[in-house]
Enzyme design. Structure first.
Site, PDB file in Angstrom:
ATOM      1  N   LYS A  65       0.795  -1.232   0.000  1.00 33.74           N
ATOM      2  CA  LYS A  65       0.000   0.000   0.000  1.00 33.74           C
ATOM      3  C   LYS A  65       0.829   1.285   0.000  1.00 33.74           C
ATOM      4  O   LYS A  65       0.399   2.301  -0.535  1.00 33.74           O
ATOM      5  CB  LYS A  65      -0.954   0.022   1.208  1.00 33.74           C
ATOM      6  N   ASP A 101      -9.937   3.552   1.912  1.00 33.12           N
ATOM      7  CA  ASP A 101     -10.071   2.986   3.266  1.00 33.12           C
ATOM      8  C   ASP A 101     -10.782   3.936   4.229  1.00 33.12           C
ATOM      9  O   ASP A 101     -11.651   3.521   4.996  1.00 33.12           O
ATOM     10  CB  ASP A 101      -8.689   2.635   3.836  1.00 33.12           C
TER      11      ASP A 101
END
Ligand code: ATR
Length: 268
Positions: A65, A101
């Protein structure tokens, strides 16, 4: 057929293929979504390769990520603030990075009815998972936002990185002694080792809620702690997982799927 994938290492147990297949069916979209195992050493070449093969979008999971951000030709402001990318959108010049997210987390809180505005909020942990939820938490204007960790350095760095958006009080877990919070969010990875963070005594106020970014077996230690704190409501991060996926799906396909039936499907 339009192709999508989640890349990570390991990735075999990812729920993303099931989630996106359910979204596609529900919204009558024709697409193919798979899981592709990619090691850190293979990341740059694989991204180039998948772009050449015509993939329309990718989800990015551990451990890529952060590293993937430097390989994007453009990155959204929210991904830059989170310091990580979890969604790649195909563009002519390469991959554009986003991070869904934080949006997924906030949508799950709304779905659950866990308020943030005006409440005292504590985030346990100061790693990548914590960083990903701080922008939307600050924007929701809690009465107070505290980030705690075993050592003070990481929370202090986060407070500095987010100071343009609002105040975060950095502290150690032990320094929380005597405090009371209305919402406590576990953003540590301790549960993955079957552990709960060591904390001083009662921290949850009467009527307070507890939320864990983890789900499955990793949720058990925090859930047990939350019950012992007499939490009014306790939630795991499965809803967030589905909500962040829905936000990625919407960016790719222009349609927002209904998350509730997919969350129910995963719990069944
Ligand atoms: P993630 O991407 O899941 O956030 P990370 O960036 O490695 O992973 O961060 C892990 C977080 O969990 C950190 O805040 C870490 O605390 P330290 O910085 O003090 O190490 C926390 N953590 C992991 N195991 C823990 C444990 N057994 N007790 C307390 N905190 C723990």
């Amino acid at each position: 057929m339009d192709r999508y994938a989640v890349i990570g290492h390991p990735v075999a147990h990812s729920k993303s293929p099931r989630i996106h297949a359910a979204f596609a069916q529900q919204t009558a979209q024709t697409l193919h979504y798979e899981a592709i195992a990619v090691t850190p050493a293979e990341l740059a070449a694989t991204l180039q390769n998948l772009h050449q093969q015509g993939y329309r979008g990718l989800n990015v999971t551990l451990p890529h990520k952060v590293a993937v951000m430097a390989l994007c030709t453009a990155v959204t402001d929210r991904a830059r603030q989170a310091g990580a990318v979890n969604t790649l959108i195909r563009a002519d010049d390469g991959w554009h990075g986003d991070n869904t997210d934080g949006e997924g987390f906030m949508r799950d809180l709304v779905r659950l009815g866990f308020a943030v505005t005006g409440r005292r909020v504590l985030v346990l942990g100061a790693g990548g998972a914590a960083r990903g939820i701080l922008e939307p938490l600050l924007r929701a204007q809690p009465a107070e936002l505290v980030v705690s960790n075993r050592t003070p350095w990481k929370p202090e760095a986060l407070a500095e990185a987010f100071k343009n958006l609002g105040r975060i009080r950095p502290c150690t877990h032990l320094a929380l002694k005597g405090d009371r919070y209305d919402l406590i969010i576990n953003a540590t990875s301790a549960g993955h080792d079957g552990r709960m963070v060591r904390l001083p005594g009662q921290l949850l106020a009467a009527g307070g809620d507890c939320y864990d970014l983890s789900y499955g077996e990793a949720f058990a230690p925090f859930a047990a702690w939350a019950r012992a704190q007499n939490a009014a409501r306790i939630a795991d991060g499965l809803g967030m997982l589905v909500e962040q996926a829905a936000a990625a799906f919407e960016r790719w396909r222009g349609v927002r799927p209904d998350t509730a039936p997919v969350i129910a499907l995963l719990r069944a």
